[in-house]
Design a protein around this motif. Structure first.
Motif, mmCIF file in Angstrom:
data_model
loop_
_atom_site.group_PDB
_atom_site.id
_atom_site.type_symbol
_atom_site.label_atom_id
_atom_site.label_comp_id
_atom_site.label_asym_id
_atom_site.label_seq_id
_atom_site.Cartn_x
_atom_site.Cartn_y
_atom_site.Cartn_z
ATOM 1 N N VAL A 84 -5.932 0.313 -0.451
ATOM 2 C CA VAL A 84 -5.368 0.381 -1.793
ATOM 3 C C VAL A 84 -3.954 -0.171 -1.720
ATOM 4 N N PRO A 85 -3.724 -1.248 -2.459
ATOM 5 C CA PRO A 85 -2.378 -1.805 -2.395
ATOM 6 C C PRO A 85 -1.364 -0.907 -3.106
ATOM 7 N N ASP A 86 -0.155 -0.847 -2.653
ATOM 8 C CA ASP A 86 0.921 -0.042 -3.242
ATOM 9 C C ASP A 86 1.517 -0.837 -4.387
ATOM 10 N N LEU A 87 1.349 -0.304 -5.573
ATOM 11 C CA LEU A 87 1.847 -0.987 -6.757
ATOM 12 C C LEU A 87 3.236 -0.496 -7.178
ATOM 13 N N GLY A 88 3.764 0.492 -6.517
ATOM 14 C CA GLY A 88 5.091 1.006 -6.835
ATOM 15 C C GLY A 88 5.113 1.928 -8.048
ATOM 16 N N LEU A 89 3.973 2.509 -8.371
ATOM 17 C CA LEU A 89 3.890 3.424 -9.518
ATOM 18 C C LEU A 89 4.259 4.844 -9.097
#
Length: 170
Positions: free
Chosen positions: A7-12
């Motif tokens: 799961v990529p880190d989207l910075g949410l």
């Protein structure tokens, strides 16, 4: 908690929920209901205090009647107790001047005939002038019935018929 490499880190950031609604200040309806409840309680307490105060003399008279019964009092003392109670609840102009047959008629009428003094009228009239005539159990029962049914006064004016049969205003 470990990050999942798939799961990529989207910075949410996590969702922060607002605080739950407060119960203060209450709604207008809740305030109105609380006000009505408080008013009803206050009115109930006031009426109860007035009720007890209005019947205080009645309770004291019944207590004194029981004391007179224990000491084998005379009919004169019994009549004096009834007159004291009547003077407290009925207008002085009606009660103070009554004596003899008019007093006994007044007692009967003020209790709506629930305490009928006509049955003992001759005995009581004779006893008013003889202090040695002791009251019997029937006299005490009659007096207690009068105290229970005639007090406190629900009406302020009674018409008592005089011994000649014509109504006399007392």
């Amino acid at each position: 908690m470990q990050a999942n490499p798939a799961v990529p880190d989207l910075g949410l950031h996590d969702i922060i929920l607002p605080p739950p609604p407060s119960s203060w200040p209450p709604s207008l309806l809740a305030l109105l209901i609380a006000l009505v409840i408080v008013i009803l309680i206050v009115v109930g307490v006031v009426f109860f205090i007035q009720y007890r105060a209005k019947r205080k003399v009645k309770r004291a008279a019944i207590t004194q009647l029981m004391q007179l019964k224990a000491t084998q009092a005379s009919i004169t003392e019994l009549s004096a107790l009834l007159k004291q109670a009547a003077l407290h609840y009925y207008p002085r102009e009606q009660v103070a001047s009554l004596h003899g047959a008019a007093w006994l008629d007044y007692l009967s009428q003020s209790s709506q005939q629930k305490a009928n003094f006509s049955d003992v009228k001759s005995r009581w009239l004779a006893a008013f002038y003889q202090r040695s005539v002791m009251a019997n159990d029937a006299d005490f029962t009659l007096a207690k019935n009068w105290l229970i049914h005639a007090l406190p006064a629900n009406h302020t004016e009674l018409k008592v018929t005089s011994s000649k049969g014509s109504p006399a205003h007392v």
